[in-house]
Design an enzyme around this catalytic site. Structure first.
Site, mmCIF file in Angstrom:
data_model
loop_
_atom_site.group_PDB
_atom_site.id
_atom_site.type_symbol
_atom_site.label_atom_id
_atom_site.label_comp_id
_atom_site.label_asym_id
_atom_site.label_seq_id
_atom_site.Cartn_x
_atom_site.Cartn_y
_atom_site.Cartn_z
ATOM 1 N N LEU A 1 -54.134 100.713 -38.659
ATOM 2 C CA LEU A 1 -53.441 100.067 -39.787
ATOM 3 C C LEU A 1 -53.182 98.606 -39.448
ATOM 4 C CD1 LEU A 1 -51.405 100.768 -42.387
ATOM 5 C CD2 LEU A 1 -49.703 100.542 -40.604
ATOM 6 N N CYS A 2 -53.207 97.746 -40.462
ATOM 7 C CA CYS A 2 -52.779 96.347 -40.302
ATOM 8 C C CYS A 2 -52.018 95.956 -41.566
ATOM 9 C CB CYS A 2 -53.977 95.435 -40.050
ATOM 10 S SG CYS A 2 -55.071 95.229 -41.464
ATOM 11 N N GLN A 3 -51.976 94.666 -41.887
ATOM 12 C CA GLN A 3 -51.242 94.233 -43.073
ATOM 13 C C GLN A 3 -52.012 94.504 -44.362
ATOM 14 O OE1 GLN A 3 -48.037 93.194 -43.051
ATOM 15 N NE2 GLN A 3 -48.131 93.256 -45.281
ATOM 16 N N MET B 1 -50.318 97.788 -44.643
ATOM 17 C CA MET B 1 -48.877 97.784 -44.954
ATOM 18 C C MET B 1 -48.599 97.244 -46.348
ATOM 19 S SD MET B 1 -47.074 99.179 -42.596
ATOM 20 C CE MET B 1 -45.411 98.621 -42.956
#
Length: 120
Positions: free
Chosen positions: A87-89, A116
């Site tokens: 996961l990242c932004q 996110m």
């Protein structure tokens, strides 16, 4: 000279497309799917954002391994026997992270689309 312009444009488009297309063999899930998968203890959850981003807002159960350090830390801190959910932004860095993990020999890798930004 005109051919050179076409070659440059073609290479630029190839570069952009290569960055957007998901890595072969990497599963793509939504944040809705992620909510169901968080309960699975046989999965490793990795957030590749910077420590500052992670500290500001994170999902319980995720380990912070920033993208810049992923290649050095992945083999020490992650098991190749378990699925790795990344996961990242926004989903771009995590997609790059899946490429790194695949090159390191991780076979079961999942990217969270939207990151996110899509998490509710």
């Amino acid at each position: 000279m005109e051919y050179l312009n076409y070659i440059i444009i073609g290479l630029f488009l190839l570069f952009i497309i290569k960055r957007i297309i998901p890595v072969k063999g990497v599963r793509q899930i939504s944040t809705i799917d992620l909510k169901n998968e968080l309960k699975d203890k046989n999965k490793q959850f990795v957030d590749v954002r910077t420590p500052g981003e992670f500290k500001g807002n994170n999902i319980k159960g995720f380990k912070n391994l920033p993208l810049q350090q992923l290649a050095q830390k992945a083999e020490k801190e992650l098991s190749k026997d378990k699925e790795v959910v990344v996961l990242c932004q926004s989903g771009m860095r995590s997609q790059n992270a899946t490429k790194i993990l695949k090159k390191l020999g991780f076979t079961n890798v999942t990217n969270v689309k939207g990151g996110m930004s899509a998490w509710r």
